[in-house]
Design a protein around this motif. Structure first.
Motif, mmCIF file in Angstrom:
data_model
loop_
_atom_site.group_PDB
_atom_site.id
_atom_site.type_symbol
_atom_site.label_atom_id
_atom_site.label_comp_id
_atom_site.label_asym_id
_atom_site.label_seq_id
_atom_site.Cartn_x
_atom_site.Cartn_y
_atom_site.Cartn_z
ATOM 1 N N ALA A 1 -5.412 -6.389 8.482
ATOM 2 C CA ALA A 1 -5.485 -5.251 9.311
ATOM 3 C C ALA A 1 -4.365 -4.680 9.745
ATOM 4 O O ALA A 1 -3.139 -5.363 9.934
ATOM 5 N N PHE A 2 -4.239 -3.163 9.818
ATOM 6 C CA PHE A 2 -3.129 -2.467 10.469
ATOM 7 C C PHE A 2 -3.747 -1.474 11.144
ATOM 8 O O PHE A 2 -4.562 -0.767 10.451
ATOM 9 N N ALA A 3 -3.157 -0.795 12.166
ATOM 10 C CA ALA A 3 -3.696 0.380 12.841
ATOM 11 C C ALA A 3 -3.403 1.836 12.014
ATOM 12 O O ALA A 3 -2.643 1.437 11.074
ATOM 13 N N PRO A 4 -3.859 2.705 12.514
ATOM 14 C CA PRO A 4 -3.514 3.836 11.686
ATOM 15 C C PRO A 4 -1.958 4.277 11.686
ATOM 16 O O PRO A 4 -1.365 4.078 12.677
ATOM 17 N N THR A 5 -1.566 4.314 10.193
ATOM 18 C CA THR A 5 -0.119 4.368 9.991
ATOM 19 C C THR A 5 -0.058 5.524 8.866
ATOM 20 O O THR A 5 -0.765 5.948 8.179
ATOM 21 N N GLU A 6 1.243 6.349 9.204
ATOM 22 C CA GLU A 6 1.681 7.291 8.201
ATOM 23 C C GLU A 6 2.160 6.408 6.830
ATOM 24 O O GLU A 6 2.811 5.511 7.084
ATOM 25 N N LEU A 7 1.684 6.925 5.881
ATOM 26 C CA LEU A 7 2.138 6.184 4.697
ATOM 27 C C LEU A 7 3.372 7.106 3.877
ATOM 28 O O LEU A 7 3.469 7.254 2.839
ATOM 29 N N THR A 8 4.253 7.432 4.738
ATOM 30 C CA THR A 8 5.583 8.203 4.310
ATOM 31 C C THR A 8 6.313 7.185 3.551
ATOM 32 O O THR A 8 7.278 7.843 2.627
ATOM 33 N N SER A 9 6.276 5.960 3.543
ATOM 34 C CA SER A 9 6.764 4.926 2.554
ATOM 35 C C SER A 9 5.793 3.837 2.701
ATOM 36 O O SER A 9 4.853 3.766 3.681
ATOM 37 N N PRO A 10 5.930 2.978 1.609
ATOM 38 C CA PRO A 10 4.830 2.155 1.356
ATOM 39 C C PRO A 10 5.043 1.029 2.514
ATOM 40 O O PRO A 10 5.849 0.712 3.254
ATOM 41 N N VAL A 11 3.596 0.600 2.855
ATOM 42 C CA VAL A 11 3.394 -0.601 3.805
ATOM 43 C C VAL A 11 3.227 -1.795 3.111
ATOM 44 O O VAL A 11 2.356 -1.931 2.447
ATOM 45 N N THR A 12 4.329 -2.656 3.366
ATOM 46 C CA THR A 12 4.210 -4.052 2.511
ATOM 47 C C THR A 12 4.117 -5.211 3.648
ATOM 48 O O THR A 12 4.545 -5.224 4.834
ATOM 49 N N ILE B 1 0.878 -1.396 -0.092
ATOM 50 C CA ILE B 1 -0.021 0.068 -0.083
ATOM 51 C C ILE B 1 0.894 1.043 0.136
ATOM 52 O O ILE B 1 1.657 1.387 0.769
ATOM 53 N N ALA B 2 0.883 2.189 -1.010
ATOM 54 C CA ALA B 2 1.614 3.190 -1.084
ATOM 55 C C ALA B 2 1.061 4.374 -1.520
ATOM 56 O O ALA B 2 -0.181 4.500 -2.153
ATOM 57 N N SER B 3 1.159 5.764 -0.857
ATOM 58 C CA SER B 3 0.706 7.046 -1.074
ATOM 59 C C SER B 3 1.762 7.681 -2.138
ATOM 60 O O SER B 3 2.867 7.616 -2.095
ATOM 61 N N GLY C 1 -8.406 25.565 -1.337
ATOM 62 C CA GLY C 1 -8.226 24.821 -2.588
ATOM 63 C C GLY C 1 -8.478 23.393 -2.492
ATOM 64 O O GLY C 1 -8.696 22.910 -1.167
ATOM 65 N N ALA C 2 -8.038 22.693 -3.390
ATOM 66 C CA ALA C 2 -8.175 21.111 -3.292
ATOM 67 C C ALA C 2 -6.812 20.370 -3.038
ATOM 68 O O ALA C 2 -5.610 20.719 -3.815
ATOM 69 N N TYR C 3 -6.777 19.536 -2.011
ATOM 70 C CA TYR C 3 -5.686 18.905 -1.706
ATOM 71 C C TYR C 3 -5.677 17.474 -2.145
ATOM 72 O O TYR C 3 -6.973 16.847 -2.026
ATOM 73 N N GLU C 4 -4.822 16.803 -2.667
ATOM 74 C CA GLU C 4 -4.958 15.435 -3.180
ATOM 75 C C GLU C 4 -3.930 14.542 -2.819
ATOM 76 O O GLU C 4 -2.830 14.808 -2.632
ATOM 77 N N ASP C 5 -4.366 13.221 -2.928
ATOM 78 C CA ASP C 5 -3.030 12.288 -2.676
ATOM 79 C C ASP C 5 -3.879 11.017 -3.561
ATOM 80 O O ASP C 5 -4.842 10.854 -3.624
ATOM 81 N N THR C 6 -3.066 10.048 -4.061
ATOM 82 C CA THR C 6 -3.484 8.688 -4.626
ATOM 83 C C THR C 6 -2.790 7.575 -3.823
ATOM 84 O O THR C 6 -1.445 7.690 -3.711
ATOM 85 N N VAL C 7 -3.339 6.608 -3.390
ATOM 86 C CA VAL C 7 -3.220 5.376 -2.487
ATOM 87 C C VAL C 7 -3.307 4.282 -3.459
ATOM 88 O O VAL C 7 -4.403 4.203 -3.958
ATOM 89 N N THR C 8 -2.163 3.375 -3.772
ATOM 90 C CA THR C 8 -2.177 2.042 -4.480
ATOM 91 C C THR C 8 -2.384 1.138 -3.760
ATOM 92 O O THR C 8 -1.369 0.976 -2.792
ATOM 93 N N VAL C 9 -3.207 0.100 -3.796
ATOM 94 C CA VAL C 9 -2.884 -1.063 -3.170
ATOM 95 C C VAL C 9 -2.952 -2.327 -4.188
ATOM 96 O O VAL C 9 -3.545 -2.299 -5.123
ATOM 97 N N GLU C 10 -1.763 -2.913 -3.983
ATOM 98 C CA GLU C 10 -1.336 -4.119 -4.998
ATOM 99 C C GLU C 10 -1.045 -5.230 -4.376
ATOM 100 O O GLU C 10 -0.573 -5.448 -3.093
ATOM 101 N N ILE C 11 -1.307 -6.287 -5.006
ATOM 102 C CA ILE C 11 -0.885 -7.537 -4.279
ATOM 103 C C ILE C 11 -0.261 -8.515 -5.263
ATOM 104 O O ILE C 11 -0.364 -8.277 -6.620
#
Length: 170
Positions: A115-126, A87-89, A157-167
């Motif tokens: 499952a995982f608890a609230p986590t900062e996605l500063t780097s991908p969660v694998t 899971i990457a931001s 203004g509009a603030y955006e991010d894209t989160v990608t989930v891949e398996i």
């Protein structure tokens, strides 16, 4: 889930028959018999997919600091070795507008391997997910974000991010 099957049939027939030149009495119970064997083989090909029920564009409330449910993700994987999930931001765990950044935390519910608890996605969660029965037919889990809860000092203004989930099957 898609299963492709290949079937190989081997049929062996045998018959206890007298030689052509012989004559026999049908009423004498000679026990003429035949039998057949069918051997079946099938292959279930490895299939791993992730299906998102999260809208392509989801609006969150910047002033709300409690969990904001985005939707659900369903994992389907029949690999005997399980799968790895990444899971990457795109913006390192922040909603971005120009050079302005609003960091958030991402949480994933569901069965313990997902499952995982609230986590900062500063780097991908694998995560490596071992195979379990429910995952072969589809295990669904909710995903949420936690915003900082304050809009003080933010430019409009509009603030955006894209989160990608891949398996990936192991």
């Amino acid at each position: 889930m898609i299963f492709r099957c290949s079937v190989i049939l081997t049929i062996m027939l045998s018959s206890a028959r007298p030689a052509l030149a012989q004559t026999y009495d049908v009423g004498a119970g000679l026990g003429i018999s035949s039998s057949g064997v069918i051997e079946l083989r099938a292959t279930a090909y490895e299939t791993c997919t992730v299906v998102s029920a999260v809208p392509d564009v989801t609006t969150v409330d910047l002033a709300l600091s409690s969990a904001q449910r985005l939707g659900e993700i369903t994992y389907i994987c029949n690999s005997v070795a399980g799968f790895s999930r990444r899971i990457a931001s795109e913006n390192g765990g922040a909603l971005v507008r120009g050079s302005d950044r609003i960091p958030y935390r991402f949480a994933h519910g569901g069965a313990s391997p997902l499952a995982f608890a609230p986590t900062e996605l500063t780097s991908p969660v694998t995560t490596t997910v071992a195979p379990f029965g429910a995952i072969t037919v589809g295990e669904t889990a909710p995903v949420s974000v936690f915003m900082p809860g304050s809009i003080t000092g933010l430019l409009a203004g509009a603030y955006e991010d894209t989160v990608t989930v891949e398996i990936t099957a192991q």
